[in-house]
Design a protein around this motif. Structure first.
Motif: not given
Length: 367
Positions: A37-48, A50-59, A236-239, A353-356
């Motif tokens: 339930s640590d929303e601040e931690l989850k917010s930071g991890l989601k940014k990481i 999402d950034s990795a997913m954008r990098a994946k799209e560049i690849v 998708d953000h896993p939980s 990714d986890v969803a796939t």
């Protein structure tokens, strides 16, 4: 020959970059599933993540250019992707550039990879932004349906009121690495990628430009009759609450230590017991010589000594019928017929990714 050499180089860079991205994405997802339930931690991890997913799209752009990835074609809602991109642009481009849109509501889907549609739009809009960066102007994005020689197309229009392209350069703008931009403003790959994607989907690309007035690009992609269930471009953000746990054992085979470790971690988070092997020879020792059994094998395709496909062939010849998933950081367009003959569950493009992974594991394991 020059184009083939560039494509080979691009594919090799993409392969290595995917292997670097895998642990970044993977550990971010593992921590997301443990964040509670640590929303601040989850917010930071989601940014990481999402950034990795954008990098994946560049690849994915690099792989599209190298023609080693033609994408996973399915019905796609161009409208939803356009709206996502407009939202992104509205918060990122200067206020001196206004955005105007004309999006028809009843746009049919196209059969394409949603990442490719996103790439087309982002590359064209980035070019438009650079053309108006100094003096400002208007970026126009339009969606319509047109008919050409009896074929219905979805027409995407991106235009700007920037400096325009000199006529002597127009015939070269789709060449890889050709650019008239200042150093640091572009790679010269954007329009080459757009051209490559449009060709893959049997579409048409037209450009009209006047110096001092601006440039208009029109992309025509064949429309698909019947809406079905078109997809947009979502991360998708896993939980821990949204992920199904499985029961069983898996052998993970990959010559990259970081990739092997993170894939092991992801699979363990899904409730499965995991053993690893660093190459096909080690896997054969476990499966053939030691006669260990697993419910599933996840193997890399490109490994020294023996590829993933060759490993599967050797297993089948030894009478081992364990289901197999093959992951690759370079070429996801495997021989589907061969895959069926070898009873391969699926081919996944790294980083996974986890969803796939979760969707694919559902094909093998019961809840």
């Amino acid at each position: 020959q020059k184009m083939e050499a560039i494509a080979t180089l691009a594919g090799g860079i993409a392969h290595d970059f995917n292997n670097i991205l895998a642990p970044i994405m993977g550990y971010a997802e593992i921590l997301l599933m443990r964040a509670g339930s640590d929303e601040e931690l989850k917010s930071g991890l989601k940014k990481i993540f999402d950034s990795a997913m954008r990098a994946k799209e560049i690849v994915a752009q690099i792989l599209t250019f190298s023609r080693s990835r033609e994408g996973e074609a399915r019905p796609v809602s161009v409208t939803s992707i356009v709206k996502e991109v407009i939202k992104l642009l509205s918060s990122s481009i200067p206020k001196t550039i206004s955005i105007e849109t004309d999006i028809r509501e009843d746009i049919p889907p196209v059969v394409a990879d949603p990442v490719h549609i996103h790439q087309i739009l982002m590359n064209l809009c980035t070019n438009a932004f650079h053309a108006m960066e100094d003096q400002g102007g208007t970026l126009f994005i339009g969606l319509d349906v047109v008919e050409k020689k009896g074929v219905k197309y979805v027409k995407l229009t991106v235009s700007d009121t920037g400096q325009g392209i000199p006529s002597e350069h127009l015939h070269r703008i789709f060449e890889p690495y050709f650019t008239t931009k200042k150093l640091g403003k572009g790679t010269g790959l954007g329009l080459a990628i757009v051209h490559g994607i449009v060709e893959v989907y049997n579409g048409h690309l037209r450009v009209d430009s006047k110096v001092g007035q601006g440039t208009t690009f029109e992309v025509l992609l064949p429309a698909r009759d019947g809406l079905g269930q078109p997809e947009g471009l979502e991360h998708d953000h896993p939980s821990s609450e949204s992920i199904t746990r499985f029961s069983g054992s898996i052998l993970v085979v990959d010559d990259e230590d970081a990739v092997r470790r993170v894939l092991k971690g992801l699979v363990q988070e899904l409730g499965l017991d995991v053993e690893t092997a660093s190459n096909a020879k080690e896997a054969l020792q476990l499966l053939v010589e030691q006669k260990k059994t697993y419910d599933l094998i996840i193997t890399d395709q490109t490994m020294p000594g023996m590829t993933g496909i060759e490993l599967v062939k050797s297993l089948r010849q030894s009478g081992i019928e364990t289901p197999v998933i093959i992951c690759t950081g370079y070429n996801s367009k495997m021989d589907k017929r061969m895959g069926r003959e070898l009873r391969i569950v699926d081919f996944l493009l790294k980083p996974v990714d986890v969803a796939t992974l979760h969707r694919t594991l559902k094909k093998v394991f019961k809840r």
